[in-house]
Design an enzyme around this catalytic site. Structure first.
Site, mmCIF file in Angstrom:
data_model
loop_
_atom_site.group_PDB
_atom_site.id
_atom_site.type_symbol
_atom_site.label_atom_id
_atom_site.label_comp_id
_atom_site.label_asym_id
_atom_site.label_seq_id
_atom_site.Cartn_x
_atom_site.Cartn_y
_atom_site.Cartn_z
ATOM 1 N N GLY A 297 8.082 5.527 6.798
ATOM 2 C CA GLY A 297 9.321 5.908 7.525
ATOM 3 C C GLY A 297 9.924 4.699 8.220
ATOM 4 O O GLY A 297 11.059 4.383 8.437
ATOM 5 N N LEU B 240 0.731 -1.130 -0.106
ATOM 6 C CA LEU B 240 -0.124 0.159 0.056
ATOM 7 C C LEU B 240 0.963 1.160 0.123
ATOM 8 O O LEU B 240 0.563 2.030 -0.565
ATOM 9 C CB LEU B 240 -0.747 0.074 1.271
ATOM 10 N N GLY B 241 2.008 1.224 0.855
ATOM 11 C CA GLY B 241 2.851 2.252 0.571
ATOM 12 C C GLY B 241 4.214 2.256 1.603
ATOM 13 O O GLY B 241 4.433 1.070 1.982
ATOM 14 N N GLY C 114 8.917 1.185 7.437
ATOM 15 C CA GLY C 114 8.732 -0.176 6.723
ATOM 16 C C GLY C 114 7.563 0.100 5.722
ATOM 17 O O GLY C 114 6.943 1.266 5.482
ATOM 18 N N ASP D 295 5.193 12.855 14.170
ATOM 19 C CA ASP D 295 5.246 12.824 12.740
ATOM 20 C C ASP D 295 3.920 13.243 11.923
ATOM 21 O O ASP D 295 3.394 12.659 11.059
ATOM 22 C CB ASP D 295 5.836 11.386 12.219
ATOM 23 N N LYS E 233 1.646 -2.937 8.696
ATOM 24 C CA LYS E 233 2.713 -2.197 8.637
ATOM 25 C C LYS E 233 3.892 -3.223 9.311
ATOM 26 O O LYS E 233 3.667 -3.503 10.152
ATOM 27 C CB LYS E 233 2.574 -0.743 9.390
#
Ligand SMILES: *[C@@H]1O[C@H](CO)[C@@H](O)[C@H](O)[C@H]1NC(C)=O
Ligand SMILES: *[C@@H]1O[C@H](CO)[C@@H](O)[C@H](O)[C@H]1NC(C)=O
Ligand SMILES: *[C@@H]1O[C@H](CO)[C@@H](O)[C@H](O)[C@H]1NC(C)=O
Ligand SMILES: *[C@@H]1O[C@H](CO)[C@@H](O)[C@H](O)[C@H]1NC(C)=O
Ligand SMILES: *[C@@H]1O[C@H](CO)[C@@H](O)[C@H](O)[C@H]1NC(C)=O
Ligand SMILES: *[C@@H]1O[C@H](CO)[C@@H](O)[C@H](O)[C@H]1NC(C)=O
Ligand SMILES: *[C@@H]1O[C@H](CO)[C@@H](O)[C@H](O)[C@H]1NC(C)=O
Ligand SMILES: *[C@@H]1O[C@H](CO)[C@@H](O)[C@H](O)[C@H]1NC(C)=O
Ligand SMILES: *[C@@H]1O[C@H](CO)[C@@H](O)[C@H](O)[C@H]1NC(C)=O
Ligand SMILES: *[C@@H]1O[C@H](CO)[C@@H](O)[C@H](O)[C@H]1NC(C)=O
Ligand SMILES: *[C@@H]1O[C@H](CO)[C@@H](O)[C@H](O)[C@H]1NC(C)=O
Length: 865
Positions: A580, A576-577, A582, A688, A597
Site C-alpha cells: 500500500g 518482490l511486491g 510502495g 492492516d 520497501k
C-alpha cells in the site's frame, strides 16, 4: 587590386559568343553538382532554381541557418543582367555573430572553394551601406566593405576544412547590419592548388585571356571557378577549335574553353601584365597557364622567358606544348607584380599565355572546439531547439562563446566544453543521451526546466563532473547509484529536489578532528604526552559511556544511506511486491537477503522516529526491521527476507498448506499481534492485518509484516478519513470504519477474517457468492453445514470438531461490536490448544479442549464490504 584594365560588357554579343564557342568546342558538360553547395540567401524556404547563364541549381538557405531575416533588393538595383542570387539577401539585425552551418560527414580535411556574394541594393531602405566581418569557422576571413548600393563584392577562398562541419559567419562590428546575398561551396580535389595545411588561398584574380568578356564558370569549369575574360587593345589573340588536354589530366583541371584561347603581344616580342599595390607581408601564389594552340610549321618556333618581377625565373626558353596545359606556379612576397613574357632571340613566334590566377595566402590556425563536444552540443541544441546565441563554434573565438557554456582553452589543440548552464531555459522532455558525450563536463545546471523521465545513469559517467543542479524539474525514478555515490563522496555537488547528501555530518566530524590535531604543533614532548594521557582518559570514558548508549540503540535500527539502498537492491533490480505504501524490492545486505520497501508517500516528518521505534520491536513472529533509510524524499524500510512469500499464496493450488500448517500460521500470527498489543508500550495497532501481510520464511514459519507503518503515517489523525490505504477492504473493522476510532480490537477483526481465509481458502469478499466471508461462514454455522465451507484442498484431513471450534473462534473475532471480540491473547492461547490437539491427533492422542468460546454471531449482521 587595382587593375588598370577595362572590361566590355556587351551582353547580347556575349550570348552569341558563348553559343559559337559551345558549338565550336563542344566542352564537356558536367551534370554532377554533388560537390556543390549553392545557397541563394534570403530565398523563400524550399525554393530552388537554376542560374540564368549557367546551370547551377541554387537552393534556399533555410536548412543552413535559423537566424536572420529575408529581404529583397529595391527594384531599381535589379537589372536584366543581375544574377538571380543577388536579388534576395538574408540580413542579421539580431546577434553579434550569425553563422551558416555547412556540415557534411565527408568534409574533414577536404579542399573547398568557398565563395560569398554581397550586394546591398538598399534592401532595408536605409541607404546605409554596412561594413562587417566575414569569418570561416573561428577565424576572420575578410572584412566586407561595399562602395555603394549596386556594388557587388565577391569573396572567394580555397580552404581545407579541418572538421566535419564548417561555419561561415557574419559578424557585426558596429558598422551596420551584416547581410549576405549568396554562398557557394565547391569541393576541389585535394591535389589542386597545393599548399600547406594551414594556408588557405584567397582569390585576387582569375583571368581567361580571350576575345570578348564572357566569364566562364560551370559547366565549362567542372569546379565552377569563375574565369573573368580579359582582353586588352595591345594584345592579339590565338585560339584553336581543337580540344586542349583531351586525353591528359592536369592537376589544376582548367576549363578546356579557357585554355583554347590565348593572348599574344601585338607588334611586340614581350607581353607584360602588372598589378599592385600588394601587401608585402603576404605570400602571393601565381599560376600561369600555357598551352600551344597553333600547329607549328617546321621552320616555326615559340620560345620565351617567363620573368616575374625582373628576376629571371627558372623558366628560360619555355616552349609550350601543343594542346597541352602547363601550369607555372610561383610564390613570393612583393608590393607590386610584373609578369613578363619575353620572346627569345631565335624564336619565330611571340610569347603566348592562356590564363592566369593570383591568390593571396592566408593562414588559418583552424582552431576549433573538440569535435565530439561540438557534435554533442549541436545535438542538444537541436533536441531542445535552444534559441540563444548558439551560432558557430561553441567556444571559439573566446568573445563569442555560446551563452551558458564554459570552455577550457588551456590546451590549444583541444578546446573542451567544461560547463553547461541550461537553467530556466524552458527545456522539456528527457535528458538527452548526447549530453554524456560532453565528456569533459565539470559543471551542469539543468535547474528550473520541465525535464521529465528517469535521470539517466550516464550522468554518473562524467569523470570530472563536480556540480550538478537538477532542481525544479519533474524527474521520476531513482538517483543513479554512481551519481549518489559521488554526491555522498563530495566529489560532486548534487542539487536535486529532496536529495540530501549523507556526507554532511561525516564531513563536519572530519573537520573537527582536523582542527584538534592542528593545535599543539609546537608543544613540547612532555606537554604532548600529558595531553595524550588526558585525551586517552577522556576518550576512554566517553567511549564507554557512549558505548552503553549506543548499545541501547544499535541492534535496533540501522540507518542506511540512499546510496546503500540503491546498491543493496542493485539499483532496484527485482520487485518482490507492491504494498500500500510502495514497491518492495529484493536486496542483499552483507550477503544476506533482505526486502527493501520503498515508501512512495512523502512528507511524513515522523518517519524517522517511527522507524527507530519499529526497530525496537523484536519478536519471532514479527518480521525484523533491519534498518531504514531517510534521506530527503527517500524513505525505505529494510526487512529480513521471507523466502516463501505471503500466506495467501499458499492457500490454493497444489502447494497449499496442510491443516496443521495453517494452524501453525494462525498461531504465529496471533502471537505476533498479541506481542504488538500487549508486549509493547505504547501498544502498537497493526491496522492492516491480512493474509498478504503474513509472510513465510524458508521453514514456513509465519511472521507479521508491515506492522506500525500505518501508525507511522497517521500522525495527522484528522486527515484519517481520506487515508484509504490504512486498512484493506474486506479486512477493515466495520466499527472502526464507522466510528473511525482506532483500537486493538480492529486488528482482532481483521485477524478473524484471516483465520476464516485460512480454513476456507476463500478471499474475504467472495465475489462469486457476492458476500463477505464472515456472512458466508456465519451462515454455515447457523445451518450446521460447516463442512461445506472448509477448503476442499484440505481433503478431510482434519478433525471436524476441532475445525468447528476454530471457525467459532474466528467468527467471534469478527463480531460487529468490538466489545464482543476476544483479545489477541485469548485467540493465541486457543490456537495453541487447537494446534496441540491437531498435532497429537496425528499421533493418535486425544486432547480434550474445553469449549469456552461463545458464538457471538449475529444473524442480522450485514457486512457492508
Ligand atoms: C519545406 O519542405 C519541408 C519538407 O518537405 C516541409 O515540411 C515544409 O513545410 C516546407 N516548407 C514550406 C514553406 O513549404
Ligand atoms: C529587360 O527585359 C525586358 C523583358 O525581357 C525588356 O522589356 C527590357 O527592355 C529589358 N531591359 C533592358 C535594359 O535590356
Ligand atoms: C567525420 O565524419 C566521418 C564520416 O562519418 C567519421 O568517420 C569521422 O569520425 C568524423 N570525424 C569526426 C572528428 O567526428
Ligand atoms: C602594328 O604594326 C602595324 C604595321 O607595322 C601597324 O599598322 C599597326 O598600327 C601597329 N599596331 C599597334 C597597336 O601598334
Ligand atoms: C616557313 O615555311 C613556309 C613554307 O613551308 C614558308 O611559307 C614561310 O615563309 C617560312 N617562314 C619563315 C619565317 O621562314
Ligand atoms: C614592375 O614594373 C614597373 C614599371 O616597369 C616598375 O616600376 C616596378 O618596379 C616593377 N616591379 C618590380 C617588383 O619589379
Ligand atoms: C637559339 O639561339 C641561341 C643563342 O641565342 C643558341 O644557343 C641556340 O642554339 C639557338 N637555337 C636554335 C634552334 O637556333
Ligand atoms: C595536441 O598537440 C600535441 C602536440 O602537437 C599532441 O601531442 C597532443 O596529442 C594533441 N592533443 C590532442 C588532444 O589532440
Ligand atoms: C556519442 O559519441 C559516440 C562516439 O564518440 C557516438 O557513437 C554516439 O553516437 C554519440 N552519442 C550521441 C547520443 O550523440
Ligand atoms: C540549483 O538551482 C536552483 C534553482 O535555479 C537554485 O535555487 C539553487 O541555488 C541551485 N543550487 C546550487 C547548489 O547552486
Ligand atoms: C566513494 O568513496 C568510496 C570510499 O571512500 C569509494 O570506494 C568509492 O569508489 C567512491 N566513489 C566515487 C564515485 O568516487
Amino acid at each position: 587590386m587595382d587593375f588598370k584594365l577595362q572590361k566590355y560588357f556587351l551582353f547580347p554579343l556575349l550570348v552569341l559568343l558563348a553559343i559559337t564557342l559551345l558549338t565550336h568546342c563542344s566542352p564537356p558538360v558536367y551534370d554532377d553538382q554533388s560537390g556543390f553547395v549553392s545557397i541563394d540567401c534570403g530565398l523563400p524556404e524550399n525554393s530552388t532554381y537554376s542560374g540564368s547563364m549557367f546551370p547551377v541549381t541554387y537552393t534556399s538557405d533555410e536548412m543552413f541557418i535559423n537566424t536572420g531575416v529575408n529581404a529583397r533588393l529595391l527594384p531599381k538595383f535589379i537589372s536584366n543582367y543581375t544574377e538571380i542570387y543577388l536579388e534576395t539577401v538574408r540580413s542579421f539585425p539580431q546577434g553579434k555573430r550569425n553563422c551558416y552551418n555547412l556540415r557534411s560527414s565527408k568534409d574533414k580535411d577536404s579542399k573547398f572553394l568557398i565563395r560569398a556574394f554581397f550586394m546591398y541594393g538598399n534592401y532595408d531602405n536605409k541607404s546605409h551601406v554596412p561594413k562587417f566581418d566575414l569569418h570561416i569557422g573561428t577565424e576572420l576571413w575578410d572584412t566586407i566593405q561595399l562602395d555603394n548600393s549596386s556594388h557587388v563584392v565577391t569573396k572567394e577562398i580555397i580552404h581545407v576544412f579541418s572538421t566535419n562541419y564548417t561555419n561561415v559567419c557574419l559578424v557585426n562590428t558596429g558598422n551596420g547590419t551584416p547581410f549576405i546575398s549568396a554562398l557557394e561551396l565547391r569541393r576541389f580535389r585535394n591535389s589542386m592548388y597545393p599548399s600547406e595545411y594551414e594556408i588557405s588561398l584567397e582569390l585576387k584574380m582569375r583571368y581567361n585571356f580571350v576575345y570578348g568578356t564572357m566569364p566562364l564558370r560551370y559547366s565549362f569549369d567542372a569546379y565552377d571557378r569563375i574565369w573573368e575574360a580579359l582582353q586588352l587593345p595591345e594584345w592579339d589573340s590565338v585560339s584553336t577549335r581543337r580540344e586542349v588536354d583531351r586525353d591528359i589530366e592536369n592537376d589544376f583541371y582548367p576549363p578546356t574553353l579557357a585554355m583554347g584561347t590565348a593572348a599574344t603581344p601585338l607588334n611586340s616580342t614581350t607581353w607584360t601584365l602588372s598589378w599592385g599595390p600588394a601587401d608585402p607581408n603576404i605570400d602571393y601564389h601565381t599560376y600561369l597557364y600555357f598551352a600551344e594552340l597553333v600547329s607549328l610549321l617546321p621552320n616555326q618556333t615559340r620560345k620565351f622567358d617567363v620573368i616575374i618581377n625582373s628576376e629571371t625565373a627558372s623558366w628560360e626558353e619555355f616552349e609550350p606544348e601543343y594542346l597541352t596545359t602547363f601550369v607555372m606556379s610561383d610564390k613570393r612576397k612583393a608590393s607590386n607584380f610584373n609578369y613578363t613574357l619575353r620572346q627569345t632571340n631565335n624564336s619565330t613566334l611571340p610569347p603566348l599565355i592562356n590564363a592566369l590566377e593570383v591568390y593571396a595566402a592566408k593562414r588559418f590556425f583552424k582552431v576549433h572546439t573538440d569535435e565530439n563536444d561540438v557534435d554533442a552540443i549541436m545535438e542538444i541544441k537541436r533536441t531542445y531547439d535552444v534559441k540563444k546565441n548558439w551560432q558557430g563554434d561553441p567556444c571559439l573565438p573566446k568573445d563569442y562563446t555560446w551563452e551558458g557554456l564554459r570552455c577550457n582553452y588551456s590546451s590549444s589543440n583541444s578546446t573542451r566544453i567544461i560547463g553547461l548552464d541550461l537553467s530556466s531555459s524552458g527545456l522539456s522532455g528527457d535528458i538527452p543521451s548526447s549530453l554524456s558525450n560532453l565528456t569533459a563536463l565539470q559543471y551542469l545546471d539543468l535547474s528550473d526546466n520541465d525535464l521529465t523521465g528517469p535521470i539517466p545513469s550516464s550522468l554518473a559517467g562524467f569523470a570530472f563532473l563536480r556540480f550538478l543542479n537538477l532542481t525544479g524539474n519533474k524527474f521520476w525514478g531513482s538517483i543513479p547509484l554512481g551519481l549518489a555515490e559521488k554526491a555522498n563522496n563530495e566529489t560532486l555537488l548534487l542539487s536535486m529536489d529532496g536529495f540530501v547528501p549523507l556526507i554532511k555530518n561525516q564531513c563536519q566530524s572530519a573537520q573537527c578532528t582536523k582542527k584538534k590535531l592542528s593545535i599543539p604543533v609546537v608543544a613540547s614532548v612532555a606537554v604532548l604526552l600529558m595531553l595524550l594521557i588526558v585525551a586517552i582518559t577522556i576518550y576512554y570514558f566517553t567511549k564507554r559511556k557512549g558505548d552503553k548508549r549506543v548499545d541501547s540503540f544499535d541492534s535496533r535500527s540501522q540507518r542506511f544511506s540512499y546510496t546503500k539502498i540503491v546498491s543493496m537492491t542493485n539499483n532496484f533490480e527485482k520487485i518482490l511486491g507492491r504494498g500500500g505504501f510502495g514497491l518492495v524490492y529484493h536486496g542483499y545486505l552483507d550477503n544476506k537477503e533482505v526486502a527493501v520497501k520503498m515508501l512512495a508517500e512523502t512528507g511524513y516528518k515522523e518517519f524517522q522516529i517511527e522507524a527507530e521505534l519499529l526497530g525496537r520491536v523484536h519478536h519471532r513472529n514479527l518480521i525484523s526491521l533491519v534498518g531504514y533509510c531517510y534521506e530527503g524524499a527517500y524513505m525505505a524500510l529494510v526487512y529480513e527476507y521471507m523466502a516463501n512469500g505471503t500466506v495467501k499464496e499458499h492457500l490454493n493450488g497444489p502447494k497449499s498448506l496442510t491443516w496443521i500448517e495453517r494452524l501453525q500460521v494462525a498461531l504465529n500470527g496471533a502471537e505476533g499481534l498479541d506481542y504488538l498489543h500487549n508486549g509493547c508500550t505504547p501498544p502498537i495497532v497493526h491496522r492492516d492485518v491480512k493474509s498478504t501481510n503474513i509472510l513465510l520464511d524458508d521453514n514456513f514459519h509465519a511472521k507479521l509484516a508491515d506492522f506500525g507503518i500505518s501508525r507511522a503515517f497517521s500522525v495527522d489523525e484528522s486527515s484519517f478519513v481520506s487515508t484509504a490505504v490504512v486498512g484493506t477492504i474486506g479486512y477493515l473493522d466495520p466499527e472502526y470504519a464507522h466510528l473511525q476510532k482506532l483500537h486493538e480490537k480492529s486488528d482482532v477483526y481483521s485477524f478473524g477474517v484471516v483465520l476464516l481465509e485460512l480454513i476456507t481458502g476463500q478471499p474475504p469478499v467472495i465475489t462469486s457468492k457476492n458476500c463477505h466471508i464472515t456472512q458466508w461462514v456465519g451462515n454455515s454455522l447457523t445451518t450446521g453445514d460447516v463442512a461445506d465451507v472448509i477448503d476442499p484442498s484440505l481433503d478431510g484431513t482434519y478433525d471436524s470438531e476441532l475445525v468447528e471450534k476454530y471457525v467459532r473462534l474466528a467468527i467471534s473475532c469478527c463480531s460487529p461490536s468490538s466489545a464482543n471480540r476476544p483479545t489477541m491473547h485469548y485467540v493465541s492461547s486457543r490456537l495453541e490448544e487447537y494446534l496441540e490437539a491437531a498435532t497429537e491427533a496425528t499421533k493418535g492422542i486425544m486432547v480434550y479442549i474445553e469449549d469456552s468460546t461463545t458464538i457471538p454471531y449475529d444473524s442480522n449482521f450485514s457486512n457492508k464490504f
